[in-house]
Design a protein around this motif. Structure first.
Motif, PDB file in Angstrom:
ATOM      1  N   VAL A  20       0.815  -1.218   0.000  1.00  0.00           N
ATOM      2  CA  VAL A  20       0.000   0.000   0.000  1.00  0.00           C
ATOM      3  C   VAL A  20       0.849   1.268   0.000  1.00  0.00           C
ATOM      4  O   VAL A  20       0.314   2.367  -0.222  1.00  0.00           O
ATOM      5  CB  VAL A  20      -0.997   0.036   1.184  1.00  0.00           C
ATOM      6  CG1 VAL A  20      -1.956  -1.126   1.127  1.00  0.00           C
ATOM      7  CG2 VAL A  20      -0.294   0.105   2.517  1.00  0.00           C
ATOM      8  N   LEU A  21       2.152   1.140   0.222  1.00  0.00           N
ATOM      9  CA  LEU A  21       3.017   2.309   0.025  1.00  0.00           C
ATOM     10  C   LEU A  21       2.923   2.808  -1.413  1.00  0.00           C
ATOM     11  O   LEU A  21       3.076   4.002  -1.686  1.00  0.00           O
ATOM     12  CB  LEU A  21       4.473   1.967   0.350  1.00  0.00           C
ATOM     13  CG  LEU A  21       4.900   2.025   1.817  1.00  0.00           C
ATOM     14  CD1 LEU A  21       6.340   1.557   1.959  1.00  0.00           C
ATOM     15  CD2 LEU A  21       4.751   3.441   2.366  1.00  0.00           C
ATOM     16  N   MET A 143      -4.168  -5.198  -7.626  1.00  0.00           N
ATOM     17  CA  MET A 143      -4.052  -6.549  -8.174  1.00  0.00           C
ATOM     18  C   MET A 143      -3.184  -7.416  -7.271  1.00  0.00           C
ATOM     19  O   MET A 143      -3.530  -8.565  -6.959  1.00  0.00           O
ATOM     20  CB  MET A 143      -3.442  -6.492  -9.586  1.00  0.00           C
ATOM     21  CG  MET A 143      -3.433  -7.817 -10.322  1.00  0.00           C
ATOM     22  SD  MET A 143      -2.389  -7.768 -11.824  1.00  0.00           S
ATOM     23  CE  MET A 143      -3.042  -6.351 -12.680  1.00  0.00           C
ATOM     24  N   TYR A 144      -2.061  -6.864  -6.840  1.00  0.00           N
ATOM     25  CA  TYR A 144      -1.143  -7.599  -5.969  1.00  0.00           C
ATOM     26  C   TYR A 144      -1.829  -7.980  -4.653  1.00  0.00           C
ATOM     27  O   TYR A 144      -1.799  -9.140  -4.233  1.00  0.00           O
ATOM     28  CB  TYR A 144       0.105  -6.745  -5.689  1.00  0.00           C
ATOM     29  CG  TYR A 144       1.114  -7.429  -4.787  1.00  0.00           C
ATOM     30  CD1 TYR A 144       2.143  -8.186  -5.323  1.00  0.00           C
ATOM     31  CD2 TYR A 144       1.019  -7.330  -3.402  1.00  0.00           C
ATOM     32  CE1 TYR A 144       3.057  -8.841  -4.500  1.00  0.00           C
ATOM     33  CE2 TYR A 144       1.921  -7.973  -2.565  1.00  0.00           C
ATOM     34  CZ  TYR A 144       2.945  -8.724  -3.122  1.00  0.00           C
ATOM     35  OH  TYR A 144       3.831  -9.378  -2.303  1.00  0.00           O
ATOM     36  N   ILE A 145      -2.466  -6.994  -4.008  1.00  0.00           N
ATOM     37  CA  ILE A 145      -3.124  -7.256  -2.721  1.00  0.00           C
ATOM     38  C   ILE A 145      -4.271  -8.257  -2.902  1.00  0.00           C
ATOM     39  O   ILE A 145      -4.449  -9.179  -2.109  1.00  0.00           O
ATOM     40  CB  ILE A 145      -3.641  -5.944  -2.088  1.00  0.00           C
ATOM     41  CG1 ILE A 145      -2.469  -5.000  -1.812  1.00  0.00           C
ATOM     42  CG2 ILE A 145      -4.399  -6.229  -0.792  1.00  0.00           C
ATOM     43  CD1 ILE A 145      -2.893  -3.589  -1.463  1.00  0.00           C
ATOM     44  N   ASN A 161      -5.587   0.104   0.345  1.00  0.00           N
ATOM     45  CA  ASN A 161      -4.857   0.802  -0.719  1.00  0.00           C
ATOM     46  C   ASN A 161      -5.449   2.188  -0.950  1.00  0.00           C
ATOM     47  O   ASN A 161      -4.721   3.163  -1.143  1.00  0.00           O
ATOM     48  CB  ASN A 161      -4.894  -0.017  -2.008  1.00  0.00           C
ATOM     49  CG  ASN A 161      -3.971   0.543  -3.075  1.00  0.00           C
ATOM     50  OD1 ASN A 161      -2.760   0.589  -2.906  1.00  0.00           O
ATOM     51  ND2 ASN A 161      -4.547   0.986  -4.179  1.00  0.00           N
ATOM     52  N   GLN A 162      -6.793   2.272  -0.945  1.00  0.00           N
ATOM     53  CA  GLN A 162      -7.438   3.580  -1.097  1.00  0.00           C
ATOM     54  C   GLN A 162      -7.166   4.458   0.115  1.00  0.00           C
ATOM     55  O   GLN A 162      -6.960   5.667  -0.019  1.00  0.00           O
ATOM     56  CB  GLN A 162      -8.949   3.402  -1.284  1.00  0.00           C
ATOM     57  CG  GLN A 162      -9.733   4.715  -1.362  1.00  0.00           C
ATOM     58  CD  GLN A 162      -9.427   5.531  -2.599  1.00  0.00           C
ATOM     59  OE1 GLN A 162      -8.867   5.006  -3.555  1.00  0.00           O
ATOM     60  NE2 GLN A 162      -9.777   6.801  -2.600  1.00  0.00           N
ATOM     61  N   PHE A 163      -7.160   3.864   1.316  1.00  0.00           N
ATOM     62  CA  PHE A 163      -6.797   4.621   2.516  1.00  0.00           C
ATOM     63  C   PHE A 163      -5.409   5.225   2.339  1.00  0.00           C
ATOM     64  O   PHE A 163      -5.177   6.393   2.666  1.00  0.00           O
ATOM     65  CB  PHE A 163      -6.818   3.695   3.734  1.00  0.00           C
ATOM     66  CG  PHE A 163      -6.420   4.372   5.021  1.00  0.00           C
ATOM     67  CD1 PHE A 163      -7.362   5.000   5.815  1.00  0.00           C
ATOM     68  CD2 PHE A 163      -5.089   4.387   5.436  1.00  0.00           C
ATOM     69  CE1 PHE A 163      -6.996   5.628   7.001  1.00  0.00           C
ATOM     70  CE2 PHE A 163      -4.711   5.011   6.617  1.00  0.00           C
ATOM     71  CZ  PHE A 163      -5.671   5.631   7.399  1.00  0.00           C
ATOM     72  N   TRP A 400     -11.713   0.092  -6.629  1.00  0.00           N
ATOM     73  CA  TRP A 400     -10.429  -0.629  -6.714  1.00  0.00           C
ATOM     74  C   TRP A 400     -10.580  -2.068  -6.248  1.00  0.00           C
ATOM     75  O   TRP A 400      -9.956  -2.988  -6.807  1.00  0.00           O
ATOM     76  CB  TRP A 400      -9.373   0.083  -5.878  1.00  0.00           C
ATOM     77  CG  TRP A 400      -8.977   1.414  -6.430  1.00  0.00           C
ATOM     78  CD1 TRP A 400      -9.239   2.640  -5.888  1.00  0.00           C
ATOM     79  CD2 TRP A 400      -8.277   1.669  -7.652  1.00  0.00           C
ATOM     80  NE1 TRP A 400      -8.741   3.626  -6.685  1.00  0.00           N
ATOM     81  CE2 TRP A 400      -8.141   3.065  -7.778  1.00  0.00           C
ATOM     82  CE3 TRP A 400      -7.755   0.849  -8.657  1.00  0.00           C
ATOM     83  CZ2 TRP A 400      -7.502   3.664  -8.864  1.00  0.00           C
ATOM     84  CZ3 TRP A 400      -7.117   1.449  -9.739  1.00  0.00           C
ATOM     85  CH2 TRP A 400      -6.999   2.838  -9.827  1.00  0.00           C
ATOM     86  N   VAL A 401     -11.420  -2.285  -5.230  1.00  0.00           N
ATOM     87  CA  VAL A 401     -11.669  -3.650  -4.759  1.00  0.00           C
ATOM     88  C   VAL A 401     -12.265  -4.487  -5.891  1.00  0.00           C
ATOM     89  O   VAL A 401     -11.807  -5.597  -6.191  1.00  0.00           O
ATOM     90  CB  VAL A 401     -12.623  -3.651  -3.542  1.00  0.00           C
ATOM     91  CG1 VAL A 401     -13.053  -5.068  -3.186  1.00  0.00           C
ATOM     92  CG2 VAL A 401     -11.962  -2.985  -2.349  1.00  0.00           C
TER      93      VAL A 401
END
Length: 484
Positions: A20-21, A143-145, A161-163, A400-401
């Motif tokens: 998420v970075l 995609m990775y997560i 990721n959005q956070f 994104w989810v």
């Protein structure tokens, strides 16, 4: 023994936190321009060999979006050919190069601090490079997560990721605020014909010569950290299975899910990735259409008209300290993103999207009805907050989810790339059309248009988008086959 049976939650969280970075850098890079653009505009207005018009400034402010379209368009090819992990390493490198080059576009080759057309072109090239990193990260990080996470908590983890994106925007708002410090930003006034003049050039000299450089350069710190840390996370089990590295895939699945579950998950993955050679339209037009339209609506609802131009909007509304309101808006956005993180697995994807769409419609219509009326200034500000907050618990993270999980394994790389490319194309359309629309047809028309699009987005989700809560990525293959 227990960890072998259930997997290590701390191992999973550490992987996701590194991934998420990339989202944080996505937010940081897209929002850094909001604090730097006035100083940048005043700097290039000092050029002797060309006239820095509104057109040039609009292009310069949005040039990173060109890179975003390129990066997202090639993300599928890179993610499929080189893997998700290597694609993210490449994205981190692009972020770092862009931050350094945007801070020092002279690169020891051009005269230091002398604004010229050549320097402007070089600066924009560095911003495009950063945009490529953003485009890659925007497609590959979810995609990775999504491919690492167990199905029961996948929505929550992808929402992080959005956070991170919103947190990155908030961080850069604070960074820009503190970099400016006691210095003042230049005031730019239009003198007609697309030309401008600086009203407080002497007082704002530091912001014009140096401030914007520090703002862009500050991104080197998170970019360098991301590029290094991503080297230590594993490749996704689903990609490893697709290239025949079953043993590695099972080891990673076992660390995350436990040894027994890992065997079953790998079996399900292998069943979907080895069925046949999959073409993009194997699962029908509707599968791709839904993914693309999720991306289109996420941008067409007009949220970036607020995120990119927040200081100018609050200034136009008559508030004395627009940068402070922008920071407050960022805090509200972050808070409501948490609502999605902690409810997406309980309430599902579709309810959040529909409620968020209707909330945005109310906020947008509220802005349309009150903008420009001094007596309703506070109502207008609250409407902006409702509009923004409604996006943050719905279309911001949930889009994104869904993009990360709605496509079958065998076409995910290419399908995600197409969907995210459309997202950046419409991001560019909304970002570049907002000011002309607001100036020529008025804020009431512009925000009314966004309100209507929000209602259409709710109808689209209700009628066409499948609920993916609790489903495995392998379930998507059967879902789309049944809907063909």
């Amino acid at each position: 023994m227990e960890q072998q049976q259930t997997g290590s939650r701390s191992y999973l969280i550490s992987i996701v936190m590194v991934a998420v970075l990339g989202g944080l850098l996505f937010g940081y890079d897209t929002a850094v321009i909001s604090g730097a653009e006035k100083g940048l505009q005043a700097f290039f207005m000092g050029a002797k060999d060309f006239q820095y018009t509104d057109f040039w400034h609009g292009f310069t402010s949005s040039s990173a979006l060109i890179g975003c379209i390129i990066g997202s368009a090639i993300s599928g090819l890179l993610a499929t050919k080189f893997g998700r992990k290597r694609s993210l390493i490449f994205a981190g490198t692009m972020f770092f190069i862009s931050a350094w080059g945007s801070m020092c576009p002279e690169s020891m080759l051009l005269p230091e601090g002398k604004p010229t057309l050549t320097l402007l072109i070089v600066f924009n090239l560095y911003r495009v490079i950063g945009g490529i990193g953003v485009g890659l990260a925007s497609a590959v990080c979810p995609m990775y997560i999504g491919e690492i996470a167990p199905s029961g908590i996948r929505g929550m983890l992808v929402s992080w990721n959005q956070f991170a994106i919103i947190f990155g925007q908030l961080v850069v708002y604070f960074v820009n605020f503190f970099i400016l410090g006691d210095h003042i930003a230049p005031a730019i006034a239009s003198v007609g014909g697309g030309l401008n003049e600086i009203l407080n050039g002497t007082e704002a000299q530091w912001a014009i010569e140096t401030g914007w450089r520090y703002m862009f350069g500050s991104e080197m710190i998170p970019a360098g950290l991301f590029a290094i840390l991503i080297c230590f996370v594993p490749e996704t089990p689903r990609y490893l299975a697709m290239i025949g590295e079953d043993a590695k895939a099972e080891r990673i699945l076992a660390k995350i899910n436990g040894a027994a579950a890992a065997k079953q998950i790998l079996f399900d993955i292998k069943n979907t990735v080895t069925e046949k050679t999959e073409k993009l339209m194997t699962y029908g037009f509707l599968c791709i259409f839904v993914g693309v339209m999720l991306s289109v609506f996420q941008q067409a609802v007009g949220i970036n008209a607020v995120l990119y131009y927040a200081p100018r909007i609050y200034e136009a509304m008559g508030f004395d300290n627009p940068m402070m309101l922008t920071v407050f808006n960022g805090i509200v956005n972050l808070s409501f993103t948490c609502v999605a993180i902690f409810t997406v697995e309980k309430l599902g994807r579709k309810p959040l999207l529909i409620v968020g769409s209707l909330g945005m419609a109310i906020g947008a219509i509220g802005v349309a009805c009150t903008f420009g009326n001094p007596e309703l200034q506070l109502v207008c500000m609250v409407s902006i907050m409702i509009y923004s907050a409604s996006f943050m618990f719905s279309w911001g993270p949930i889009c994104w989810v869904l993009i990360a999980e709605v496509f079958p394994n065998t076409i995910r790389g290419a399908a995600v790339a197409i969907a995210v490319a459309f997202q950046w194309i419409f991001n560019w359309i909304v970002s570049t059309s907002f000011v002309p629309l607001a100036n020529s047809l008025g804020y009431w028309f512009t925000y009314s248009l966004y309100g209507v699009i929000c209602v259409l987005a709710a109808l689209f989700v209700w009628k066409l988008v499948p609920e993916t809560k609790g489903k495995t990525l392998e379930d998507m293959t059967k879902l789309w086959k049944d809907r063909k």
